[in-house]
Design an enzyme around this catalytic site. Structure first.
Site, short mmCIF file in Angstrom:
data_model
loop_
_atom_site.label_atom_id
_atom_site.label_comp_id
_atom_site.label_asym_id
_atom_site.label_seq_id
_atom_site.Cartn_x
_atom_site.Cartn_y
_atom_site.Cartn_z
N CYS A 174 -4.16 -1.04 -1.72
CA CYS A 174 -5.07 0.32 -1.49
C CYS A 174 -6.35 0.40 -2.44
O CYS A 174 -6.39 -0.30 -3.32
CB CYS A 174 -3.78 1.31 -2.29
SG CYS A 174 -3.26 0.76 -3.82
N CYS A 222 0.93 -1.04 -0.21
CA CYS A 222 0.03 0.00 -0.05
C CYS A 222 0.99 1.17 -0.10
O CYS A 222 2.11 1.09 0.45
CB CYS A 222 -0.81 0.06 1.17
SG CYS A 222 -2.41 1.21 0.85
N CYS A 232 -1.37 3.42 -6.24
CA CYS A 232 -1.10 2.13 -5.85
C CYS A 232 0.30 1.77 -6.52
O CYS A 232 0.73 2.08 -7.62
CB CYS A 232 -1.75 1.00 -6.38
SG CYS A 232 -3.47 0.96 -5.64
#
Length: 171
Positions: free
Chosen positions: A88, A9, A96
């Protein structure tokens, strides 16, 4: 042989940390040889306290958790990654990270999949609202990690693994 899973993430402070903690905890409870790692493309250098609170409340040790760069997983000393999961939420317009592969077992790039979760840091309702959002995210992540651990990871070919992981991401 250990199956290494990298969870990415952007800031490596919340959703990826929840995922790493849940997957390692569940794998240990189930006796599976799976090891989760988390990282970010632009790590914040700090962990969201609500993520740590949600993990600790579930009985998960967070002492070894830290925010780290995904660059740690691209060098020659990196664990041989089998799976890379981005968590994400594209709908929240986050960028991302993209993993460029090449470190999977036998030199094959890892299987990549996206399992998006809304950012619990954006929850309304003050601290109580954020704590609830983080707990709900932890539960949702845990559900998918249990599905991942139910797969015969050691014997699946790349195509079957990709299809199974994609299906989990849709559930």
């Amino acid at each position: 042989m250990t199956v290494h899973v990298l969870i990415l993430c952007t800031h490596n402070s919340a959703r990826s940390v929840l995922s790493e903690g849940m997957l390692n905890h569940l794998a240990a409870r189930l006796g599976r040889d799976v090891r989760a790692h988390s990282a970010g493309s632009a790590p914040s250098g700090r962990l969201n306290p609500f993520a740590l609170q949600a993990l600790n409340a579930a009985g998960i040790d967070t002492a070894a958790c830290r925010s780290k760069s995904w660059d740690e997983f691209t060098g020659p000393d990196a664990p041989p990654l089998s799976i890379v999961i981005t968590v994400c939420d594209s709908a929240a317009a986050e960028s991302c990270p993209v993993f460029h592969g090449g470190s999977g077992s036998n030199g094959a790039p890892p299987v990549k999949v996206h399992w998006g979760y809304p950012d619990p840091s954006n929850a309304e309702g003050g601290d109580a609202g954020k704590a609830r959002a983080f707990e709900l995210a932890r539960q949702a992540i845990g559900y998918r990690m249990l599905q991942l651990l139910a797969l015969p990871l050691e014997t699946m070919d790349r195509a079957a693994l990709q299809a199974a992981l994609t299906a989990i991401g849709r559930s």
